[in-house]
Scaffold this motif. Structure first.
Motif, mmCIF file in Angstrom:
data_model
loop_
_atom_site.group_PDB
_atom_site.id
_atom_site.type_symbol
_atom_site.label_atom_id
_atom_site.label_comp_id
_atom_site.label_asym_id
_atom_site.label_seq_id
_atom_site.Cartn_x
_atom_site.Cartn_y
_atom_site.Cartn_z
ATOM 1 N N TRP A 53 21.810 27.134 -2.773
ATOM 2 C CA TRP A 53 22.184 25.757 -2.459
ATOM 3 C C TRP A 53 21.330 24.770 -3.253
ATOM 4 C CZ3 TRP A 53 20.217 21.179 -0.833
ATOM 5 C CH2 TRP A 53 21.127 20.231 -0.357
ATOM 6 N N ILE A 54 20.022 25.017 -3.283
ATOM 7 C CA ILE A 54 19.124 24.123 -4.024
ATOM 8 C C ILE A 54 19.477 24.112 -5.506
ATOM 9 C CG2 ILE A 54 16.730 23.807 -4.783
ATOM 10 C CD1 ILE A 54 15.896 24.817 -1.963
ATOM 11 N N ALA A 55 19.798 25.274 -6.056
ATOM 12 C CA ALA A 55 20.171 25.345 -7.471
ATOM 13 C C ALA A 55 21.408 24.504 -7.757
ATOM 14 C CB ALA A 55 20.410 26.790 -7.882
ATOM 15 N N SER A 56 22.379 24.511 -6.834
ATOM 16 C CA SER A 56 23.589 23.714 -7.042
ATOM 17 C C SER A 56 23.271 22.223 -6.962
ATOM 18 C CB SER A 56 24.658 24.085 -6.017
ATOM 19 O OG SER A 56 24.339 23.636 -4.716
ATOM 20 N N ARG A 57 22.389 21.862 -6.047
ATOM 21 C CA ARG A 57 22.020 20.437 -5.920
ATOM 22 C C ARG A 57 21.228 19.976 -7.138
ATOM 23 N NH1 ARG A 57 21.533 15.452 -4.984
ATOM 24 N NH2 ARG A 57 22.111 14.585 -2.948
ATOM 25 N N HIS A 69 0.815 -1.219 0.000
ATOM 26 C CA HIS A 69 0.000 0.000 0.000
ATOM 27 C C HIS A 69 0.849 1.269 0.000
ATOM 28 C CE1 HIS A 69 -3.734 -2.192 0.582
ATOM 29 N NE2 HIS A 69 -3.108 -2.918 1.494
ATOM 30 N N GLN A 70 2.129 1.131 0.402
ATOM 31 C CA GLN A 70 3.030 2.278 0.446
ATOM 32 C C GLN A 70 4.401 1.902 -0.122
ATOM 33 O OE1 GLN A 70 0.176 1.956 3.532
ATOM 34 N NE2 GLN A 70 2.202 1.082 3.877
ATOM 35 N N VAL A 71 5.017 2.848 -0.831
ATOM 36 C CA VAL A 71 6.381 2.648 -1.328
ATOM 37 C C VAL A 71 7.242 3.802 -0.841
ATOM 38 C CG1 VAL A 71 7.879 2.329 -3.320
ATOM 39 C CG2 VAL A 71 5.520 1.487 -3.388
ATOM 40 N N LEU A 72 8.374 3.449 -0.228
ATOM 41 C CA LEU A 72 9.332 4.421 0.285
ATOM 42 C C LEU A 72 10.601 4.321 -0.553
ATOM 43 C CD1 LEU A 72 9.722 6.502 2.589
ATOM 44 C CD2 LEU A 72 10.673 4.642 3.966
ATOM 45 N N PHE A 73 10.992 5.426 -1.161
ATOM 46 C CA PHE A 73 12.126 5.443 -2.077
ATOM 47 C C PHE A 73 13.352 6.102 -1.446
ATOM 48 C CE2 PHE A 73 8.388 5.567 -4.819
ATOM 49 C CZ PHE A 73 8.685 4.628 -5.798
ATOM 50 N N ASP A 74 14.509 5.523 -1.703
ATOM 51 C CA ASP A 74 15.755 6.270 -1.561
ATOM 52 C C ASP A 74 15.763 7.309 -2.681
ATOM 53 O OD1 ASP A 74 18.435 6.967 -0.919
ATOM 54 O OD2 ASP A 74 19.164 5.575 -2.453
ATOM 55 N N PHE A 75 16.659 8.289 -2.605
ATOM 56 C CA PHE A 75 16.678 9.306 -3.663
ATOM 57 C C PHE A 75 17.864 9.131 -4.613
ATOM 58 C CE2 PHE A 75 17.742 13.555 -5.336
ATOM 59 C CZ PHE A 75 16.617 13.691 -6.148
ATOM 60 N N ASP A 76 19.073 9.480 -4.165
ATOM 61 C CA ASP A 76 20.242 9.386 -5.043
ATOM 62 C C ASP A 76 20.486 7.939 -5.454
ATOM 63 O OD1 ASP A 76 20.998 12.168 -4.969
ATOM 64 O OD2 ASP A 76 21.736 11.835 -2.928
ATOM 65 N N GLY A 77 20.563 7.713 -6.756
ATOM 66 C CA GLY A 77 20.797 6.371 -7.263
ATOM 67 C C GLY A 77 19.540 5.596 -7.553
ATOM 68 N N VAL A 78 18.390 6.119 -7.125
ATOM 69 C CA VAL A 78 17.106 5.460 -7.390
ATOM 70 C C VAL A 78 16.188 6.369 -8.204
ATOM 71 C CG1 VAL A 78 15.003 4.507 -6.355
ATOM 72 C CG2 VAL A 78 17.232 3.970 -5.366
ATOM 73 N N LEU A 79 15.908 7.552 -7.686
ATOM 74 C CA LEU A 79 15.057 8.510 -8.405
ATOM 75 C C LEU A 79 15.879 9.458 -9.268
ATOM 76 C CD1 LEU A 79 12.451 9.485 -5.655
ATOM 77 C CD2 LEU A 79 12.313 7.677 -7.373
ATOM 78 N N ALA A 80 17.144 9.642 -8.916
ATOM 79 C CA ALA A 80 17.984 10.563 -9.687
ATOM 80 C C ALA A 80 19.444 10.145 -9.600
ATOM 81 C CB ALA A 80 17.829 11.999 -9.161
ATOM 82 N N HIS A 81 20.173 10.458 -10.653
ATOM 83 C CA HIS A 81 21.626 10.309 -10.635
ATOM 84 C C HIS A 81 22.216 11.575 -10.016
ATOM 85 C CE1 HIS A 81 21.486 6.740 -13.064
ATOM 86 N NE2 HIS A 81 20.888 7.360 -14.061
ATOM 87 N N TYR A 82 23.215 11.396 -9.157
ATOM 88 C CA TYR A 82 23.848 12.536 -8.498
ATOM 89 C C TYR A 82 25.314 12.621 -8.894
ATOM 90 C CZ TYR A 82 25.868 15.308 -4.665
ATOM 91 O OH TYR A 82 26.548 16.239 -3.921
#
Length: 209
Positions: free
Chosen positions: A79-83, A6-19
């Motif tokens: 900072w957000i723009a750099s990330r 019923h719920q999915v919890l995602f990591d971010f870097d390496g899963v939703l986006a390349h960093y």
């Protein structure tokens, strides 16, 4: 029978986006008019980034120390723009998320500083509505993956049940931590591996995704 999620919890870097932290560093160096290596030293060699990611210092202190060290004003937007410059959404993963059952609730749990709660929805704009208000960071929680207690605390905050939650991460050590906390968990590094992981479960109240 396949577990129902019923719920999915995602990591971010390496899963939703390349960093690419080198691109982020270059963006900050250009803003400050200083050497690339100086920015790298200030962020990483000094331990500043680790302090922020762990929640040992707040955002105001972090940005002030960063700005003072590179002799340039660094506000939240800078900072957000750099990330964002160093992050590229993984479109194949996002398209699979968009196709998932509308009743599946989603969130993010990432080992990053608190400002990422603002940056992440802007990096993964096509699925931002599905994670709205449910982006959790190690800096904000003051605890990190892969500790099982981190996952337990995150689920408490979200009001989710571990047995009906799937966690996906590109690092197996974090997957292990989630499993120890009672979540279903899979290693995902791209759209193909995410698609294979999804086939092991049933999503939503009736028909899946």
């Amino acid at each position: 029978m396949k577990p129902r999620i019923h719920q999915v919890l995602f990591d971010f870097d390496g899963v939703l986006a390349h960093y690419r932290h080198e691109v982020r560093i270059a963006h900050l160096a250009a803003h400050a008019g200083c050497e690339h290596e100086h920015v790298r030293s200030v962020l990483f060699a000094s331990g500043l980034e680790s302090e922020y990611d762990s929640g040992a210092i707040d955002t105001t202190t972090y940005l002030r120390r960063l700005g003072d060290a590179i002799d340039a004003a660094i506000d939240e937007e800078t900072w957000i723009a750099s990330r964002m410059a160093g992050s590229t959404a993984i479109d194949d993963v996002l398209s699979r998320i968009a196709a998932m059952h509308a009743d599946v609730t989603m969130g993010v749990l990432t080992n990053n500083g608190a400002l990422m709660t603002q940056a992440i929805p802007r990096i993964v704009t096509p699925v931002a509505a599905r994670i709205e208000g449910r982006v959790l960071t190690s800096g904000g929680l003051q605890r990190r993956k892969p500790l099982p207690s981190t996952f337990t605390h995150a689920l408490d905050l979200l009001g989710w049940d571990a047995a009906s939650t799937l966690f996906v991460d590109d690092l197996f050590t974090n997957v292990q931590g989630a499993r120890e906390a009672g979540l279903h968990a899979e290693t995902v590094t791209d759209g193909r591996s995410f698609g294979k992981a999804l086939k092991r479960y049933v999503f939503g109240p009736q028909t899946g995704w």
